[in-house]
Design a protein around this motif. Structure first.
Motif, PDB file in Angstrom:
ATOM      1  N   GLY A 193       0.859  -1.190   0.000  1.00  0.00           N
ATOM      2  CA  GLY A 193       0.000   0.000   0.000  1.00  0.00           C
ATOM      3  C   GLY A 193       0.887   1.228   0.000  1.00  0.00           C
ATOM      4  N   HIS A 194       0.276   2.414  -0.104  1.00  0.00           N
ATOM      5  CA  HIS A 194       1.101   3.619  -0.016  1.00  0.00           C
ATOM      6  C   HIS A 194       0.453   4.635   0.910  1.00  0.00           C
ATOM      7  N   TYR A 195       1.288   5.188   1.808  1.00  0.00           N
ATOM      8  CA  TYR A 195       0.760   6.125   2.811  1.00  0.00           C
ATOM      9  C   TYR A 195       0.904   7.574   2.370  1.00  0.00           C
ATOM     10  N   GLY A 234      -9.611   7.272  -0.028  1.00  0.00           N
ATOM     11  CA  GLY A 234      -9.630   6.194  -1.017  1.00  0.00           C
ATOM     12  C   GLY A 234      -8.237   5.828  -1.481  1.00  0.00           C
ATOM     13  N   ASP A 235      -7.392   6.832  -1.629  1.00  0.00           N
ATOM     14  CA  ASP A 235      -6.074   6.664  -2.257  1.00  0.00           C
ATOM     15  C   ASP A 235      -4.987   7.099  -1.284  1.00  0.00           C
ATOM     16  N   ASN A 236      -4.534   6.277  -0.388  1.00  0.00           N
ATOM     17  CA  ASN A 236      -4.780   4.850  -0.331  1.00  0.00           C
ATOM     18  C   ASN A 236      -4.976   4.420   1.117  1.00  0.00           C
ATOM     19  N   GLU A 244       6.035   7.025  -1.669  1.00  0.00           N
ATOM     20  CA  GLU A 244       6.351   7.735  -2.911  1.00  0.00           C
ATOM     21  C   GLU A 244       5.502   7.294  -4.092  1.00  0.00           C
ATOM     22  N   GLU A 245       4.366   6.604  -3.833  1.00  0.00           N
ATOM     23  CA  GLU A 245       3.583   6.110  -4.967  1.00  0.00           C
ATOM     24  C   GLU A 245       3.079   7.272  -5.819  1.00  0.00           C
ATOM     25  N   GLU A 246       2.731   8.376  -5.164  1.00  0.00           N
ATOM     26  CA  GLU A 246       2.174   9.509  -5.907  1.00  0.00           C
ATOM     27  C   GLU A 246       3.245  10.299  -6.667  1.00  0.00           C
ATOM     28  N   ILE A 247       4.494   9.924  -6.471  1.00  0.00           N
ATOM     29  CA  ILE A 247       5.566  10.536  -7.269  1.00  0.00           C
ATOM     30  C   ILE A 247       6.323   9.425  -7.995  1.00  0.00           C
ATOM     31  N   ASN A 293     -10.060  10.268  -6.382  1.00  0.00           N
ATOM     32  CA  ASN A 293      -8.643  10.266  -6.002  1.00  0.00           C
ATOM     33  C   ASN A 293      -7.908  11.311  -6.839  1.00  0.00           C
ATOM     34  N   HIS A 294      -6.967  11.989  -6.234  1.00  0.00           N
ATOM     35  CA  HIS A 294      -6.165  13.066  -6.834  1.00  0.00           C
ATOM     36  C   HIS A 294      -6.975  14.354  -7.013  1.00  0.00           C
ATOM     37  N   ALA A 295      -8.261  14.362  -6.663  1.00  0.00           N
ATOM     38  CA  ALA A 295      -9.125  15.527  -6.893  1.00  0.00           C
ATOM     39  C   ALA A 295      -9.727  15.984  -5.561  1.00  0.00           C
TER      40      ALA A 295
HETATM   41 ZN   LIG Z   1      -2.954   8.072  -6.284  1.00  0.00          ZN
END
Ligand SMILES: [Zn+2]
Length: 448
Positions: A81-83, A114-116, A148-151, A419-421
């Motif tokens: 998962g990613h925090y 939701g993410d994540n 770092e999932e979002e990057i 997600n992202h919004a």
């Molecule tokens: Zn994401």
């Protein structure tokens, strides 16, 4: 499972409170806001459950690793998962503050719900529910939570390669992304890859008057247009030589699976477009999951403000993303892209590679998929839809190829999770169904 599920039902309020604490802690990897603090909080939340956890350094933001050994288990599962979260901007479009989780209309609203965070927290609570009722897990469980999932997971591959023994497992599992628009749970067996490229052209060392010197200086904007025009024809066919050589058409089983995915045209409405003939069901999904794309995602040159400005801009650039499918190799595709520019006479084109992900898939008939389907039936009380692949990209390849283990993804967030919004959310019941699904999955995997 009955006793475990009862434990989950008895502890709903506390579980929500603990999830809220995690969401309240910002962890914006792109801006380095609160990431280290969030890693520390997550570690302490895992330890409170009885999961020995460590914060491990990477070249970037740290990984939080935890492991619970089961006394006589034969199998191990690695849960990813990613925090980290996306930046919450634009703030004025949020109905509730992004880092103050709020329950409304059956959903938890907030950045990372939701993410994540809301999805991977369900895995932790599943482990708690089993430990507190049965006293031990049916499988060895390892947790790998990256920051770092979002990057683009930039440090994850090196971390996994350097920690193969620590991460060794028989199966990998995660919950990320959305469920289907009809709220039906789905099991995802893979991802498309992605290659980001920026191309740029330079002319004079500054913009010049288009009416005077403009007739003598090179025009990078026109030259960029000519280059982009060589990449695709008007029918949308990709013209890069050898681009699709490695693409494998779907198997009979995959085609059969595509036909069973419910197609909801709602995905294409609300975009302000005139009604267009919509490719129905299987054809749409085949394009989404089995065909690569070349997309211009950014295009820049010259003056873009109000009115006009009579210049020949001295620079032009474009950002291009290429979605890749199994067995396309981003290294090979990048080489072919660069060769294409040369062959077409664009030796002056600067090409910068900007990262991405490999495509990856686990076979639809792998026993892990069957275990996940049985778990979903218990946790959600619904029949899951199988999807060979998702249109987007994630680090799946690091599990399936670097570690060499199968992985499936069972999303617990709704299709409109945002997600992202602004106004990101997860259904309250989705979170609890998720906890039960993960608890059931650990037992199903133990029985494989
Ligand atoms: Zn994401």
């Amino acid at each position: 499972m009955h006793e475990i599920f009862q434990y989950v039902d008895r502890n709903r309020e506390r579980f929500l409170g603990e999830l809220f604490a995690l969401i309240k802690q910002p962890s914006i990897s792109a801006q380095n806001v609160g990431v280290a603090e969030c890693a520390g909080l997550l570690k302490s939340q895992m330890e409170a459950i009885g999961i020995p956890a460590r914060v491990l350094a990477t070249a970037g933001h740290p990984v939080v690793f935890g492991e619970v050994r089961a006394p006589d288990a034969k199998r191990s599962i690695l849960i990813y998962g990613h925090y980290d979260v996306q930046p919450p901007d634009p703030l004025d479009l949020w109905h509730t503050p992004p880092f103050e989780p709020t329950i409304k209309d059956g959903r938890i609203w907030g950045r990372g719900t939701g993410d994540n965070k809301g999805q991977f927290f369900a895995h932790l609570k599943a482990v708690e529910a089993i430990l507190k009722t049965a006293g031990k897990l049916p499988v060895n469980v390892k947790f790998l939570f990256e920051g770092e999932e979002e990057i683009s997971s930039r440090s994850l591959r090196a971390f996994i390669e350097a920690n193969r023994a620590l991460l060794a497992a028989d199966y990998a599992f995660c919950s990320d992304g959305p469920m289907l628009p009809n709220h039906q749970p789905t099991i995802l067996f893979g991802v498309r890859g992605i290659l980001h490229v920026e191309v740029s052209l330079k002319g004079a060392n500054k913009d010049v008057h288009s009416g005077n010197l403009g007739v003598f200086v090179p025009a990078p904007a026109w030259r960029l247009v000519h280059f982009l025009n060589t990449l695709k024809d008007p029918q949308g066919r990709i013209l890069i030589k050898g681009f699709a050589d490695a693409v494998v058409p779907p198997s009979a089983l995959e085609k059969e699976t595509l036909r069973k995915i419910p197609f909801d045209p709602v995905v294409l409405t609300g975009l302000g477009l005139p009604p267009a003939p919509v490719e129905a069901g299987a054809a749409y999904f085949e394009r989404l999951m089995f065909q690569p794309t070349v997309n211009i995602c950014g295009l820049t040159s010259g003056y873009q403000g109000s009115g006009s400005k009579t210049i020949v801009p001295h620079r032009a650039s474009a950002k291009i993303d290429m979605r890749l499918v199994v067995n396309q190799d981003p290294d090979d595709i990048f080489a072919k892209f660069a060769a294409h520019a040369k062959t077409h006479g664009f030796d002056d084109l600067q090409i910068e590679r900007q990262g991405g992900f490999y495509p990856s898939r686990t076979n639809l008939d792998h026993p892990l998929g069957g275990a996940a389907a049985r778990a979903v039936r218990q946790g959600f009380g619904k029949e899951p839809i199988l999807q060979p692949c998702m249109g987007g990209s994630d680090p799946d390849y690091y599990f399936t190829h670097v570690l060499g283990i199968p992985r499936v993804n069972v999303p617990y967030a709704p299709h409109d999770e945002n997600n992202h919004a602004p106004n990101e959310s997860i259904m309250v019941e989705g979170f609890f169904h998720g906890i039960k699904t993960t608890a059931a999955l650990l037992h199903e995997v133990a029985a494989l």
